[in-house]
Write a protein that holds these residues in place. Structure first.
Motif, PDB file in Angstrom:
ATOM      1  N   SER A 371       0.821  -1.219   0.000  1.00 40.76           N
ATOM      2  CA  SER A 371       0.000   0.000   0.000  1.00 40.76           C
ATOM      3  C   SER A 371       0.855   1.269   0.000  1.00 40.76           C
ATOM      4  O   SER A 371       0.425   2.305  -0.503  1.00 40.76           O
ATOM      5  CB  SER A 371      -0.925  -0.011   1.216  1.00 40.76           C
ATOM      6  N   ILE A 372       2.031   1.207   0.554  1.00 40.42           N
ATOM      7  CA  ILE A 372       2.910   2.378   0.583  1.00 40.42           C
ATOM      8  C   ILE A 372       3.912   2.324  -0.566  1.00 40.42           C
ATOM      9  O   ILE A 372       4.166   3.299  -1.261  1.00 40.42           O
ATOM     10  CB  ILE A 372       3.672   2.452   1.929  1.00 40.42           C
ATOM     11  N   TYR A 373       4.457   1.149  -0.755  1.00 39.81           N
ATOM     12  CA  TYR A 373       5.565   0.977  -1.698  1.00 39.81           C
ATOM     13  C   TYR A 373       5.190   1.328  -3.134  1.00 39.81           C
ATOM     14  O   TYR A 373       5.938   2.008  -3.834  1.00 39.81           O
ATOM     15  CB  TYR A 373       6.053  -0.469  -1.637  1.00 39.81           C
ATOM     16  N   ASP A 374       4.026   0.848  -3.580  1.00 41.78           N
ATOM     17  CA  ASP A 374       3.683   1.010  -4.996  1.00 41.78           C
ATOM     18  C   ASP A 374       3.654   2.474  -5.419  1.00 41.78           C
ATOM     19  O   ASP A 374       4.263   2.852  -6.418  1.00 41.78           O
ATOM     20  CB  ASP A 374       2.339   0.329  -5.302  1.00 41.78           C
ATOM     21  N   ASP A 375       2.984   3.291  -4.637  1.00 37.40           N
ATOM     22  CA  ASP A 375       2.934   4.730  -4.948  1.00 37.40           C
ATOM     23  C   ASP A 375       4.325   5.322  -4.970  1.00 37.40           C
ATOM     24  O   ASP A 375       4.726   6.013  -5.910  1.00 37.40           O
ATOM     25  CB  ASP A 375       2.112   5.472  -3.882  1.00 37.40           C
ATOM     26  N   MET A 376       5.048   5.032  -3.899  1.00 36.86           N
ATOM     27  CA  MET A 376       6.375   5.608  -3.721  1.00 36.86           C
ATOM     28  C   MET A 376       7.310   5.203  -4.865  1.00 36.86           C
ATOM     29  O   MET A 376       7.947   6.033  -5.501  1.00 36.86           O
ATOM     30  CB  MET A 376       6.912   5.091  -2.386  1.00 36.86           C
ATOM     31  N   PHE A 377       7.328   3.910  -5.135  1.00 38.73           N
ATOM     32  CA  PHE A 377       8.260   3.392  -6.138  1.00 38.73           C
ATOM     33  C   PHE A 377       7.875   3.851  -7.547  1.00 38.73           C
ATOM     34  O   PHE A 377       8.706   4.342  -8.307  1.00 38.73           O
ATOM     35  CB  PHE A 377       8.298   1.866  -6.050  1.00 38.73           C
ATOM     36  N   LEU A 378       6.589   3.711  -7.871  1.00 34.91           N
ATOM     37  CA  LEU A 378       6.169   4.078  -9.225  1.00 34.91           C
ATOM     38  C   LEU A 378       6.343   5.576  -9.467  1.00 34.91           C
ATOM     39  O   LEU A 378       6.732   6.002 -10.557  1.00 34.91           O
ATOM     40  CB  LEU A 378       4.727   3.635  -9.489  1.00 34.91           C
ATOM     41  N   ASN A 379       6.091   6.377  -8.433  1.00 39.33           N
ATOM     42  CA  ASN A 379       6.335   7.818  -8.577  1.00 39.33           C
ATOM     43  C   ASN A 379       7.803   8.098  -8.845  1.00 39.33           C
ATOM     44  O   ASN A 379       8.149   8.871  -9.742  1.00 39.33           O
ATOM     45  CB  ASN A 379       5.910   8.571  -7.315  1.00 39.33           C
ATOM     46  N   ALA A 380       8.654   7.470  -8.061  1.00 33.74           N
ATOM     47  CA  ALA A 380      10.095   7.696  -8.234  1.00 33.74           C
ATOM     48  C   ALA A 380      10.517   7.318  -9.654  1.00 33.74           C
ATOM     49  O   ALA A 380      11.269   8.051 -10.307  1.00 33.74           O
ATOM     50  CB  ALA A 380      10.885   6.880  -7.216  1.00 33.74           C
ATOM     51  N   VAL A 381       9.993   6.203 -10.139  1.00 33.49           N
ATOM     52  CA  VAL A 381      10.406   5.733 -11.457  1.00 33.49           C
ATOM     53  C   VAL A 381       9.885   6.657 -12.558  1.00 33.49           C
ATOM     54  O   VAL A 381      10.642   7.114 -13.420  1.00 33.49           O
ATOM     55  CB  VAL A 381       9.906   4.292 -11.699  1.00 33.49           C
ATOM     56  N   TYR A 382       8.592   6.968 -12.497  1.00 30.17           N
ATOM     57  CA  TYR A 382       8.011   7.691 -13.633  1.00 30.17           C
ATOM     58  C   TYR A 382       8.186   9.201 -13.559  1.00 30.17           C
ATOM     59  O   TYR A 382       7.857   9.911 -14.507  1.00 30.17           O
ATOM     60  CB  TYR A 382       6.558   7.246 -13.855  1.00 30.17           C
ATOM     61  N   GLN A 383       8.729   9.672 -12.446  1.00 30.20           N
ATOM     62  CA  GLN A 383       9.093  11.091 -12.422  1.00 30.20           C
ATOM     63  C   GLN A 383      10.535  11.304 -12.859  1.00 30.20           C
ATOM     64  O   GLN A 383      10.976  12.430 -13.041  1.00 30.20           O
ATOM     65  CB  GLN A 383       8.865  11.662 -11.021  1.00 30.20           C
ATOM     66  N   SER A 384      11.261  10.228 -13.009  1.00 31.86           N
ATOM     67  CA  SER A 384      12.657  10.388 -13.429  1.00 31.86           C
ATOM     68  C   SER A 384      12.719  10.613 -14.942  1.00 31.86           C
ATOM     69  O   SER A 384      11.899  10.078 -15.693  1.00 31.86           O
ATOM     70  CB  SER A 384      13.460   9.143 -13.036  1.00 31.86           C
ATOM     71  N   PRO A 385      13.678  11.435 -15.371  1.00 31.63           N
ATOM     72  CA  PRO A 385      13.767  11.752 -16.805  1.00 31.63           C
ATOM     73  C   PRO A 385      14.211  10.547 -17.632  1.00 31.63           C
ATOM     74  O   PRO A 385      14.999   9.726 -17.167  1.00 31.63           O
ATOM     75  CB  PRO A 385      14.831  12.849 -16.858  1.00 31.63           C
ATOM     76  N   VAL A 386      13.688  10.465 -18.857  1.00 32.35           N
ATOM     77  CA  VAL A 386      14.057   9.371 -19.750  1.00 32.35           C
ATOM     78  C   VAL A 386      15.364   9.706 -20.471  1.00 32.35           C
ATOM     79  O   VAL A 386      15.542  10.816 -20.967  1.00 32.35           O
ATOM     80  CB  VAL A 386      12.948   9.126 -20.795  1.00 32.35           C
ATOM     81  N   VAL A 387      16.262   8.748 -20.499  1.00 31.93           N
ATOM     82  CA  VAL A 387      17.487   8.904 -21.290  1.00 31.93           C
ATOM     83  C   VAL A 387      17.588   7.692 -22.224  1.00 31.93           C
ATOM     84  O   VAL A 387      16.945   6.684 -21.999  1.00 31.93           O
ATOM     85  CB  VAL A 387      18.752   8.971 -20.402  1.00 31.93           C
ATOM     86  N   THR A 388      18.406   7.824 -23.260  1.00 31.32           N
ATOM     87  CA  THR A 388      18.571   6.675 -24.145  1.00 31.32           C
ATOM     88  C   THR A 388      19.711   5.803 -23.648  1.00 31.32           C
ATOM     89  O   THR A 388      20.561   6.239 -22.863  1.00 31.32           O
ATOM     90  CB  THR A 388      18.899   7.110 -25.584  1.00 31.32           C
ATOM     91  N   LEU A 389      19.721   4.592 -24.135  1.00 26.83           N
ATOM     92  CA  LEU A 389      20.790   3.666 -23.780  1.00 26.83           C
ATOM     93  C   LEU A 389      22.140   4.247 -24.165  1.00 26.83           C
ATOM     94  O   LEU A 389      23.117   4.175 -23.414  1.00 26.83           O
ATOM     95  CB  LEU A 389      20.559   2.330 -24.503  1.00 26.83           C
ATOM     96  N   ASP A 390      22.162   4.854 -25.317  1.00 20.85           N
ATOM     97  CA  ASP A 390      23.390   5.433 -25.832  1.00 20.85           C
ATOM     98  C   ASP A 390      23.914   6.546 -24.923  1.00 20.85           C
ATOM     99  O   ASP A 390      25.091   6.586 -24.577  1.00 20.85           O
ATOM    100  CB  ASP A 390      23.121   5.953 -27.247  1.00 20.85           C
ATOM    101  N   GLU A 391      23.011   7.439 -24.528  1.00 26.01           N
ATOM    102  CA  GLU A 391      23.409   8.533 -23.623  1.00 26.01           C
ATOM    103  C   GLU A 391      23.958   7.979 -22.316  1.00 26.01           C
ATOM    104  O   GLU A 391      24.947   8.460 -21.782  1.00 26.01           O
ATOM    105  CB  GLU A 391      22.204   9.442 -23.331  1.00 26.01           C
ATOM    106  N   LEU A 392      23.292   6.966 -21.829  1.00 28.61           N
ATOM    107  CA  LEU A 392      23.713   6.369 -20.570  1.00 28.61           C
ATOM    108  C   LEU A 392      25.100   5.741 -20.698  1.00 28.61           C
ATOM    109  O   LEU A 392      25.997   5.985 -19.891  1.00 28.61           O
ATOM    110  CB  LEU A 392      22.693   5.306 -20.145  1.00 28.61           C
ATOM    111  N   LYS A 393      25.275   4.984 -21.764  1.00 32.32           N
ATOM    112  CA  LYS A 393      26.534   4.264 -21.928  1.00 32.32           C
ATOM    113  C   LYS A 393      27.710   5.187 -22.225  1.00 32.32           C
ATOM    114  O   LYS A 393      28.823   4.929 -21.819  1.00 32.32           O
ATOM    115  CB  LYS A 393      26.402   3.216 -23.031  1.00 32.32           C
ATOM    116  N   ARG A 394      27.417   6.271 -22.934  1.00 31.11           N
ATOM    117  CA  ARG A 394      28.517   7.170 -23.299  1.00 31.11           C
ATOM    118  C   ARG A 394      28.743   8.276 -22.282  1.00 31.11           C
ATOM    119  O   ARG A 394      29.542   9.179 -22.507  1.00 31.11           O
ATOM    120  CB  ARG A 394      28.250   7.759 -24.691  1.00 31.11           C
ATOM    121  N   GLY A 395      28.030   8.180 -21.168  1.00 31.49           N
ATOM    122  CA  GLY A 395      28.250   9.159 -20.095  1.00 31.49           C
ATOM    123  C   GLY A 395      27.745  10.543 -20.435  1.00 31.49           C
ATOM    124  O   GLY A 395      28.297  11.545 -19.985  1.00 31.49           O
ATOM    125  N   LEU A 396      26.693  10.627 -21.249  1.00 32.32           N
ATOM    126  CA  LEU A 396      26.191  11.940 -21.676  1.00 32.32           C
ATOM    127  C   LEU A 396      25.059  12.454 -20.794  1.00 32.32           C
ATOM    128  O   LEU A 396      24.492  13.504 -21.059  1.00 32.32           O
ATOM    129  CB  LEU A 396      25.705  11.853 -23.132  1.00 32.32           C
TER     130      LEU A 396
END
Ligand SMILES: *[C@@H]1O[C@H](CO)[C@@H](O)[C@H](O)[C@H]1NC(C)=O
Ligand SMILES: *[C@@H]1O[C@H](CO)[C@@H](O)[C@H](O)[C@H]1NC(C)=O
Length: 464
Positions: A371-396
């Motif tokens: 009851s607590i975790y789902d809101d908390m976790f899903l909010n944390a995940v879906y409020q985080s900005p989307v990056v591409t795999l490439d950006e992540l791997k190349r340190g951008l």
């Protein structure tokens, strides 16, 4: 067997034969002697393909078994195999060795019960059930379990041995009062499909698990920690299970606590987050705790083979989750066994065992309730900005805050996980460690969520 089932099996067989054919054709074409490629490389390549073919065959057999088992259930009302009177086989009922078995066939484990069962929720008695067979290295596992055990009366160690291997038995018995040995009495051969011979080990494991869990739960324990003979444990292994025990009892949407993180490799975990825990839709096993209630539910339908894949099927899981840590509290050291050594060399070897002691029993773990975790976790995940795999791997990526990498298809998921060194497989459609389809890991000093769309509708059983 009904024609439809027969047809299904035939179709799977043809599929497999075709896959094998393709692999060999491919090898044939590619093993051009003129090519400037060393023999060793070629052998390695062939080996990989053979492993792949074997894996496919494994999957094929499992599917056949599933079909056969379903068939069996619908066509016969055959009960479970006759209950074996196990009590006389209890070898060293550790704390009760002084009393010989009573004539009515009851044994030491009963007194065990009187002495140990009456724990309360804050101080429960939780036996550690160790599954052993013929690996002498079980001593490494037992040494750890004894070394880190805070109280012998709270965590009785019960080793269940299959295989009747004499040397291993002697080794276990040498632990005397610190360990109770029980022996799986049914050493009869198991009849399997002829082609399935090499999977016999999985049948034996399933039979052993079924017998030992039944035997120990019958003593009245509220929960059991399950360990295999090739596991090392972290210093706070017991503290972790004690701290999470009350949530497991209370939250009906949980069905296990596991000490394992499938992606728990150096470089994919946050070494500073030793107190961090997650909910996981994926059943991790490998050092895990289950309750009596769950056992009562599973016992009547316990499978003949491949219990771990079986338990992950939707019919068993019923959308329940496990708790798992960011930093693994178990690590497997053995590579000899029924599952192949390749997996150990490529993956398990790199699992990082947590070294710090976290006082889980003193922490507020309420956040893990659904009851607590789902809101908390899903909010944390879906409020985080989307990056591409490439950006992540190349340190951008500019921020050090958590980021999200999106996936929509199975192919995308496979490609991204392979590229990052994460586990890339699914069981019953669930990716390893995933919660609501989300895989959380650490990469170059930042938290990353590999996540499906925000309007995700559930796991797809066809993803495998
Ligand atoms: C049992 O464990 C205790 C405490 O770790 C140890 O001192 C003792 O030597 C062990 N006994 C045996 C027989 O291994
Ligand atoms: C424990 O955490 C929950 C939510 O995560 C919070 O509501 C509760 O007040 C906390 N309890 C204590 C004693 O701090």
């Amino acid at each position: 067997m009904r024609p439809r089932k027969t047809f299904l099996i035939a179709a799977i067989l043809v599929g497999w034969i075709f896959t094998t054919y393709l692999i060999f054709i491919k090898n044939f074409k590619e093993s051009n002697p003129q090519r400037d490629q060393s023999i060793l490389q070629k052998v390695h390549y062939l080996e990989q393909n053979i492993h792949f073919a074997e894996e496919s065959r494994g999957r094929l057999y499992r599917e056949i078994i599933n079909i056969l088992q379903k068939e069996e259930k619908t066509t016969s009302t055959e009960a479970l195999p006759p209950v074996v009177n196990n009590v006389d086989l209890i070898e060293v009922p550790a704390p009760i060795a002084e009393t010989p078995p009573k004539p009515d066939g009851s044994s030491g484990l009963e007194k065990f019960q009187q002495k140990y069962i009456n724990g309360d929720v804050n101080s429960p008695i939780i036996p550690v059930l160790v599954f052993a067979c013929n690996r002498l290295s079980v001593n490494k596992c037992l040494d750890d379990l004894i070394r880190y055990r805070p109280r012998a009366d709270q965590f009785p160690i019960i080793v269940s041995q299959d295989c009747d291997d004499e040397a291993t038995r002697t080794m276990i018995l040498s632990y005397k009062e610190n360990v109770t040995l029980i022996r799986q009495p049914d050493q009869s051969d198991i009849t399997v499909l002829p082609k399935e011979k090499k999977y016999k080990g999985y049948y034996k494991i399933s039979r052993h698990y079924g017998w030992a869990l039944k035997t120990v739960f019958k003593q009245g324990f509220e929960s059991i920690i399950i360990v295999e003979d090739d596991l090392s444990i972290a210093p706070d292994f017991y503290e972790y299970f004690l701290g999470t025990y009350p949530i497991l009892k209370k939250d009906q949407s949980l069905w296990c606590i596991s000490a394992w993180n499938d992606n728990g490799k150096e470089g994919l975990i946050d070494g500073a987050a030793s107190e961090l825990l997650y909910r996981s839709d994926f059943f991790p096993g490998l050092g895990w705790m289950m309750t009596k209630e769950l056992w009562e539910e599973l016992e009547p339908k316990w499978p003949k083979a491949f219990w771990d894949d079986w338990i992950r099927q939707p019919e068993q899981r019923k959308e329940r989750a496990c708790i798992r840590p960011e930093l693994p509290r178990t690590r497997t050291f053995g590579k000899v066994g029924v599952s192949n050594g390749l997996f150990f060399d490529k993956h398990l070897k790199y699992i990082k065992l947590s070294e710090e002691f976290v006082s889980f029993t003193k922490m507020n773990l309420t956040y893990l309730h659904k009851s607590i975790y789902d809101d908390m976790f899903l909010n944390a995940v879906y409020q985080s900005p989307v990056v591409t795999l490439d950006e992540l791997k190349r340190g951008l990526v500019k921020t050090t805050d958590p980021v999200r990498v999106a996936y929509l298809t199975k192919e995308q998921y496979k490609r991204i996980t392979k590229s990052l060194g994460l586990m890339d497989d699914f069981k019953s459609g669930v990716p390893r460690t995933a919660y609501h389809g989300i895989v959380s890991f650490f990469y170059n000093g930042r938290r990353v969520y590999l996540a499906p769309n925000v309007n995700w509708k559930g796991y797809d059983l066809t993803w495998s």
